[in-house]
Write an enzyme that holds these catalytic residues in place. Structure first.
Site, mmCIF file in Angstrom:
data_model
loop_
_atom_site.group_PDB
_atom_site.id
_atom_site.type_symbol
_atom_site.label_atom_id
_atom_site.label_comp_id
_atom_site.label_asym_id
_atom_site.label_seq_id
_atom_site.Cartn_x
_atom_site.Cartn_y
_atom_site.Cartn_z
ATOM 1 N N ASN A 32 37.188 -19.002 47.297
ATOM 2 C CA ASN A 32 36.705 -17.338 47.857
ATOM 3 C C ASN A 32 37.046 -17.652 49.417
ATOM 4 O O ASN A 32 36.556 -18.109 50.134
ATOM 5 C CB ASN A 32 35.237 -17.696 47.626
ATOM 6 C CG ASN A 32 34.741 -16.633 48.245
ATOM 7 O OD1 ASN A 32 35.536 -15.446 48.631
ATOM 8 N ND2 ASN A 32 34.172 -16.531 48.040
ATOM 9 N N LYS B 182 36.411 -15.126 51.358
ATOM 10 C CA LYS B 182 36.082 -13.892 51.921
ATOM 11 C C LYS B 182 36.772 -13.446 52.928
ATOM 12 O O LYS B 182 37.345 -12.950 52.517
ATOM 13 C CB LYS B 182 34.626 -15.649 52.517
ATOM 14 C CG LYS B 182 34.022 -16.385 51.163
ATOM 15 C CD LYS B 182 32.880 -17.161 52.788
ATOM 16 C CE LYS B 182 32.170 -18.099 51.140
ATOM 17 N NZ LYS B 182 31.001 -18.274 51.437
ATOM 18 N N HIS C 174 28.745 -12.478 44.389
ATOM 19 C CA HIS C 174 28.391 -13.637 45.300
ATOM 20 C C HIS C 174 26.871 -13.662 45.758
ATOM 21 O O HIS C 174 26.348 -12.186 45.747
ATOM 22 C CB HIS C 174 29.529 -13.906 46.893
ATOM 23 C CG HIS C 174 29.686 -15.018 46.954
ATOM 24 N ND1 HIS C 174 28.888 -15.173 47.848
ATOM 25 C CD2 HIS C 174 29.960 -16.348 46.758
ATOM 26 C CE1 HIS C 174 29.173 -16.104 48.844
ATOM 27 N NE2 HIS C 174 29.743 -16.794 47.508
ATOM 28 N N GLU D 288 26.062 -13.511 48.556
ATOM 29 C CA GLU D 288 26.588 -12.399 50.020
ATOM 30 C C GLU D 288 26.100 -11.377 49.665
ATOM 31 O O GLU D 288 25.800 -10.775 50.158
ATOM 32 C CB GLU D 288 28.040 -13.417 50.828
ATOM 33 C CG GLU D 288 27.766 -14.719 51.344
ATOM 34 C CD GLU D 288 28.797 -15.460 51.684
ATOM 35 O OE1 GLU D 288 30.399 -15.353 51.471
ATOM 36 O OE2 GLU D 288 29.181 -17.195 52.149
ATOM 37 N N GLU E 175 25.622 -21.148 42.940
ATOM 38 C CA GLU E 175 25.935 -21.515 43.769
ATOM 39 C C GLU E 175 24.626 -21.522 44.712
ATOM 40 O O GLU E 175 23.109 -20.899 44.702
ATOM 41 C CB GLU E 175 26.689 -20.763 44.573
ATOM 42 C CG GLU E 175 28.144 -20.114 44.174
ATOM 43 C CD GLU E 175 28.929 -19.654 44.608
ATOM 44 O OE1 GLU E 175 29.835 -19.849 46.211
ATOM 45 O OE2 GLU E 175 28.655 -18.445 45.282
ATOM 46 N N GLY F 289 28.432 -22.694 53.087
ATOM 47 C CA GLY F 289 28.418 -22.792 54.655
ATOM 48 C C GLY F 289 27.377 -22.935 55.193
ATOM 49 O O GLY F 289 27.640 -23.371 56.542
ATOM 50 N N SER G 216 29.422 -25.846 50.334
ATOM 51 C CA SER G 216 30.246 -26.959 50.766
ATOM 52 C C SER G 216 30.838 -28.208 50.015
ATOM 53 O O SER G 216 30.570 -29.170 50.328
ATOM 54 C CB SER G 216 28.837 -27.782 51.384
ATOM 55 O OG SER G 216 28.521 -26.359 52.765
HETATM 56 P P1 PGA Z 1 31.866 -22.876 51.176
HETATM 57 O O1 PGA Z 1 31.210 -21.750 50.328
HETATM 58 O O2 PGA Z 1 32.330 -23.888 50.484
HETATM 59 O O3 PGA Z 1 31.672 -22.461 52.844
HETATM 60 O O4 PGA Z 1 29.833 -23.611 51.388
HETATM 61 C C1 PGA Z 1 31.248 -21.283 48.830
HETATM 62 C C2 PGA Z 1 31.201 -20.385 48.282
HETATM 63 O O5 PGA Z 1 30.497 -19.354 49.025
HETATM 64 O O6 PGA Z 1 31.986 -19.277 47.319
#
Ligand code: PGA
Length: 251
Positions: free
Chosen positions: A9, A11, A96, A98, A168, A174, A214
């Site tokens: 992803n 983003k 997601h 976010e 997640e 992140g 992460s």
């Molecule tokens: P990250 O994001 O690996 O940067 O923690 C995972 C995601 O949100 O898909």
């Protein structure tokens, strides 16, 4: 046997030329990845068309990061599932954290979006997960169970063939914090049980459940060794082709 998948992803990262460069590097290295591991990249919407070209002929599949909750019309700034499919995507990510957190994505909306995505022939990577407060209050099983029930219980066993789930933990996205392999596995097992309760054990056993938060080359092996973790939805580490492929080699 359910499919193993590593999905990147991106983003809101990469301009069009940067996206093409990254996609080409991923496509070139994808030959190292065993046939039973699927690779998906999810660039920003502006890069879907050019990334589709860049990965042509490789095993890498293409995903959007979101789709509209309408089919067409006066919805400025939105992109429909059919539009996404028309530029060469096989997938879209939906729900997601976010999007849930910053853009008011509700389970109700996700039912509509999932329906439209499936109707447009797209596979769906549906994200679920608890935030830090919910984890600390011991509500993580309940939150994930509710999210799965609210969205996926509106679909059929046939639909489930096109749906991948990504767990997640929001507190691990992140942040550099990763759920331990045990923490991730117990939620994945719970999600599979919730799927089995509605659709039966065979459908549950065939459903791919990814871990996101992460996930990186240094921890992917331990996570993917868990019996209910079938791959990863990768954010930050998907922006480097070497790291992304390294993760896909961690089964
Ligand atoms: P990250 O994001 O690996 O940067 O923690 C995972 C995601 O949100 O898909």
């Amino acid at each position: 046997m359910r499919k193993k998948i590593v999905a990147g992803n991106w983003k809101m990262n990469t301009t069009c030329p940067e996206g093409v460069e990254l996609a080409k590097a991923v496509a070139a290295k994808s030959v190292e990845v065993p046939a039973n591991v699927g690779l998906i990249v999810a660039p920003p919407a502006t890069n879907l068309y050019c990334v589709a070209e860049a990965i042509k002929g490789s095993k890498v599949e293409l995903s959007a990061q979101n789709c509209a909750d309408h089919t067409s019309g006066a919805y400025t700034g939105e992109i429909s599932a059919a539009m996404i499919s028309s530029v060469g995507c096989q997938w879209t990510i939906l729900g997601h954290s976010e999007r849930r957190q910053y853009y008011g994505e509700t389970d109700e909306k996700l039912v509509v979006k999932t329906k439209l995505a499936l109707e447009a022939g797209l596979g769906v990577i549906l994200c679920v997960g608890e935030n830090l407060d919910e984890r600390e209050a011991g509500k993580h099983f309940d939150v994930c169970t509710e999210q799965i029930k609210n969205v996926l219980y509106n679909f059929t066993a046939e639909d489930m063939k096109k749906i991948v789930i990504a767990y997640e933990p929001v507190w691990a996205i992140g942040t550099g914090k990763t759920a331990t392999a045990e923490q991730a596995e117990e939620i994945h097992a719970c999600i599979r049980k919730v799927i089995a309760e509605k659709f039966g054990q065979t459908v549950a056993d065939d459903t791919t459940i990814l871990y996101g938060g992460s996930c990186k080359p240094s921890n992917a092996k331990e996570l993917f060794a868990q019996s209910d973790i079938d791959g990863g939805l990768i954010g930050g580490a998907a922006l480097k082709a070497d790291d992304f492929i390294q993760i896909a080699l961690s089964f």
